[in-house]
Scaffold this motif. Structure first.
Motif, short mmCIF file in Angstrom:
data_model
loop_
_atom_site.label_atom_id
_atom_site.label_comp_id
_atom_site.label_asym_id
_atom_site.label_seq_id
_atom_site.Cartn_x
_atom_site.Cartn_y
_atom_site.Cartn_z
N PHE A 17 0.88 -1.17 0.00
CA PHE A 17 0.00 0.00 0.00
C PHE A 17 0.92 1.22 0.00
N LEU A 18 1.09 1.84 -1.17
CA LEU A 18 1.97 2.99 -1.35
C LEU A 18 1.11 4.12 -1.89
N SER A 43 2.93 12.96 -0.20
CA SER A 43 3.28 11.84 -1.05
C SER A 43 4.80 11.74 -1.10
N TYR A 44 5.33 11.13 -2.14
CA TYR A 44 6.78 10.97 -2.26
C TYR A 44 7.49 12.32 -2.16
N PRO A 45 8.61 12.42 -1.44
CA PRO A 45 9.41 11.32 -0.90
C PRO A 45 9.08 10.94 0.55
N GLN A 46 8.28 11.75 1.24
CA GLN A 46 7.92 11.40 2.61
C GLN A 46 6.40 11.40 2.71
N PHE A 47 5.86 10.22 2.94
CA PHE A 47 4.44 9.97 2.81
C PHE A 47 3.68 10.23 4.12
N GLN A 48 2.41 10.59 3.96
CA GLN A 48 1.43 10.53 5.05
C GLN A 48 0.05 10.47 4.40
N SER A 49 -0.74 9.47 4.81
CA SER A 49 -2.00 9.16 4.13
C SER A 49 -3.18 9.30 5.08
N PRO A 50 -4.39 9.39 4.54
CA PRO A 50 -5.58 9.58 5.39
C PRO A 50 -5.86 8.37 6.28
N ALA A 57 6.80 -2.23 8.98
CA ALA A 57 8.22 -1.86 8.86
C ALA A 57 8.57 -1.65 7.40
N SER A 58 8.94 -0.43 7.04
CA SER A 58 9.32 -0.11 5.67
C SER A 58 10.30 1.05 5.69
N ASN A 59 10.80 1.40 4.53
CA ASN A 59 11.73 2.53 4.44
C ASN A 59 11.03 3.87 4.65
N HIS A 60 9.68 3.86 4.77
CA HIS A 60 8.93 5.09 5.02
C HIS A 60 8.31 5.13 6.42
N THR A 61 8.59 4.16 7.26
CA THR A 61 7.93 4.07 8.56
C THR A 61 8.11 5.35 9.39
N ILE A 62 9.30 5.92 9.37
CA ILE A 62 9.53 7.12 10.20
C ILE A 62 9.61 8.39 9.34
N ASP A 63 8.90 8.37 8.20
CA ASP A 63 8.84 9.60 7.39
C ASP A 63 8.35 10.78 8.21
N LYS A 64 7.47 10.56 9.16
CA LYS A 64 6.92 11.63 10.00
C LYS A 64 7.40 11.51 11.45
N GLY A 65 8.55 10.86 11.61
CA GLY A 65 9.19 10.81 12.91
C GLY A 65 8.47 9.92 13.91
N GLU A 66 8.85 10.08 15.17
CA GLU A 66 8.25 9.28 16.23
C GLU A 66 6.75 9.52 16.32
N THR A 67 6.33 10.77 16.14
CA THR A 67 4.90 11.08 16.19
C THR A 67 4.15 10.32 15.11
N GLY A 68 4.74 10.24 13.94
CA GLY A 68 4.11 9.53 12.85
C GLY A 68 3.92 8.05 13.14
N VAL A 69 4.90 7.45 13.81
CA VAL A 69 4.77 6.03 14.18
C VAL A 69 3.63 5.85 15.16
N ARG A 70 3.61 6.70 16.20
CA ARG A 70 2.56 6.60 17.22
C ARG A 70 1.17 6.83 16.59
N ASN A 71 1.07 7.81 15.71
CA ASN A 71 -0.22 8.09 15.07
C ASN A 71 -0.68 6.91 14.21
N ASN A 97 0.10 4.67 -7.35
CA ASN A 97 -0.07 5.40 -8.62
C ASN A 97 1.10 5.15 -9.55
N GLN A 98 1.92 4.15 -9.26
CA GLN A 98 3.04 3.85 -10.15
C GLN A 98 2.52 3.11 -11.38
#
Length: 603
Positions: free
Chosen positions: A274-275, A329-336, A354-368, A510-511
């Protein structure tokens, strides 16, 4: 998979109740794609890919184990490539022959091992090797220029001999010794243009002839080497296919437990990435009429497939926003956040995160992200909000305790805050094995590991992927690997008796295909059947799979075969789906693993 047309071999065998235990099976090789289709006597068939387009196929028992494997001769280089039936890849290669020669395979000396040879149709000369080494041990003349050579044990002495088909007359000539001379037996069979092959079709120990007639798109089998009409025939609709034969390793799934048995089983489904690019969540906004985001129409076509599994795992590659704001979106994702609701609504139970984008939004992003998944009723593996949560996930599936672990190769250069390694699992083989051991010690009876690994847009598994798969599956604590990240489908392989799904492609993104990114619309839902074994352990017994395709614009995830078989499907979409189907078959079977079958095929 059941073949709708092939029933004749079973009927032929019914006429030979005292026959030997294994019949030869016809195999059709597509020279344009190097796709092999083995037709089994129970009216099923297996497919795999071996060699390159343009190679000439042979088959033989290269390792003397009673099971035939594929071989390919590359005439422009003179090299012969022989398949290892345990790994599906070429383990032997040797140089012999030259352009214009015809490859041969057989047991020339009765030692129970097949070796190779070549026939020069311009001179009627045979060269045979008694071992899998360069050079020849036997050479003689048989036939006239233009004859087509084939191989079989025509006199039941355990030694394969050479036969010739003379198209100008339709006559077949058999020689029972490996020496210069004339035919010991001759008879009429076939017409010009037929492609001849031999096999022990009725299990009586005697190889007899069969022909594939491209003009009729039909395969004709004869049970005696005499002038006669075919004993049976059936259609095969690929006129340029090249026929071979052999006793191939047929995959037979274990029988279901008998009534009253305490053996347990479950079906595990998993899918690709899911990208979520901006075009995807903008389409979800349109589906919701501008009031939030609705991804469910995109997942609706595949929901029945996912929902049918006992345990379904998604791979969520992107962080989620709890209030569906600050999307990116790319390069640092955050989705609805609504994406999680649609994933759960489609029937998924858990997600690897666990992916190469897991911490795109930092620790807060993981918790969210984990909070949004919790709210949607989805379990998760691969990230944690604290040390107490940083343990393998355990689930009760049909009374079986299943452990799920998830890891990523890296984080796109981002760094986890000091002392907070629990936020995302980064790949380390020793750590994976330690976590898997913990899972087994804490009650897991079956452990699946999700690996975000490989090189983007690369179909073949890298050496690192292969090495990691071998090291991880060598442990008794890991039973199955699911791969992600490449954004194209990678093959399904095996390490010993355990499966590794190297890459399931993109599930929703969308690739689109381009010069480099070929097949990024393709995905696959794997459906692994896990059964309890007699010793009480659990293993994947076989894998069914459903190829998927992301429709441009609508972003609907379409099951390819079912959509192709729908008469309402447009011509343009059908063409794209057929291309996707062909590409997926080639890629997923690239390693020739047995027990891997599509759930349905285009009609």
């Amino acid at each position: 998979m059941k073949h709708r047309l092939l029933t004749l071999l079973a009927a032929v065998l019914a006429l030979a109740p005292g026959a030997a235990s294994s019949a030869d099976e016809p195999v059709f090789v597509d020279p344009d794609t190097a796709r092999w289709q083995v037709e089994h006597v129970d009216a099923s068939f297996d497919t795999f890919y071996f060699g390159l387009p343009g190679d000439l196929p042979i088959s033989g028992d290269w390792d003397c184990d009673g099971i035939d494997s594929a071989g390919m001769w590359r005439s422009e280089t003179g090299f012969m490539y022989l398949q290892d039936d345990a790994t599906g890849v070429a383990q032997e290669s040797l140089f012999l022959g030259e352009a214009g020669h015809v490859p041969l395979a057989g047991d020339w000396n009765g030692d129970g091992c097949d070796t190779v040879g070549v026939y020069d149709p311009s001179r009627g000369r045979v060269w045979l090797s008694n071992d899998l080494e360069p050079g020849f041990d036997v050479s003689y003349f048989f036939g006239i220029p233009g004859d087509r050579a084939f191989v079989g044990d025509f006199d039941e002495d355990g030694i394969d001999e050479i036969g010739l088909h003379r198209e100008s007359s339709g006559f077949v000539y058999l020689r029972m010794t490996h020496s210069t001379g004339i035919a010991n037996s001759e008879f009429w069979y076939g017409v010009g243009g037929d492609r001849i092959v031999t096999g022990d079709w009725d299990q009586d120990g005697d190889d007899t002839v069969a022909v594939f007639r491209p003009s009729a798109q039909r395969f004709y089998i004869q049970n005696e080497n005499v002038t006669a009409f075919a004993d049976a025939s059936y259609p095969y609709l690929l006129p340029h296919a090249l026929p071979v034969s052999g006793n191939f390793q047929e995959f037979v799934p274990p029988p279901p437990p008998p009534p009253g048995s305490r053996a347990r089983s479950f079906t595990l489904a998993a899918s690709g990435d899911f990208l979520i690019h901006s075009a995807v969540y903008q389409a979800a906004s349109d589906y919701a009429g501008g009031d939030g985001y609705d991804f469910s129409p995109m997942l609706e076509p595949i929901a029945p497939i996912v929902g049918a599994a006992d345990f379904a795992i998604c791979h969520l590659e992107v962080p989620l926003s709890p209030d569906s704001t600050n999307l990116s979106s790319y390069p640092q994702f955050q989705s609805p956040a609504e994406l999680a609701d649609a994933i759960a609504g489609a029937g998924y139970d858990s997600c690897s995160v666990a992916s190469n984008h897991t911490i795109d939004k930092g620790e807060t992003g993981v918790r969210n992200t984990l909070g949004v998944l919790d709210a949607a009723g989805l379990q998760h593996a691969g990230a944690a909000r604290g040390p107490e949560e940083d343990v393998p996930s355990l689930y009760d599936i049909n009374g079986v305790t299943v452990g799920h672990l998830s890891y990523t190769y890296g984080l796109n250069g981002l760094v986890v805050p000091s002392g907070k390694g629990y936020l995302v699992n980064v790949t380390g083989t020793d750590q994976i094995l330690a976590d898997a051991a913990w899972a087994k010690q804490n009650g897991a009876e079956f452990v699946v590991v999700s690996m975000h690994w490989g090189v983007e847009y690369t179909v073949d598994p890298t050496s690192t992927q292969r090495q990691q798969a071998e090291a991880i599956l060598a442990s008794p604590d890991v039973d199955f690997i699911l791969g992600h990240h490449a954004h194209v489908i990678q093959p399904i392989g095996r390490v010993g008796n355990e499966y590794v799904v190297y890459g399931m492609g993109n599930f929703l993104s969308n690739q689109r295909s381009g010069n480099v990114r070929v097949g990024t619309e393709d995905g696959v839902i794997v459906q692994a059947k896990v059964w309890e074994q007699p010793d009480g352990t659990f293993s994947v017994s076989y894998i069914d799979y459903t190829p998927t395709y992301v429709e441009a614009g609508t972003f609907r995830i379409l099951p390819v075969a079912e959509t192709l078989n729908d008469p309402a499907t447009s011509t343009d979409l059908a063409a794209a789906l057929q291309t996707s189907w062909d590409r997926t078959q080639q890629r997923i079977h690239r390693l020739g693993s047995i027990g891997v079958t599509p759930t349905s095929i285009p009609q």
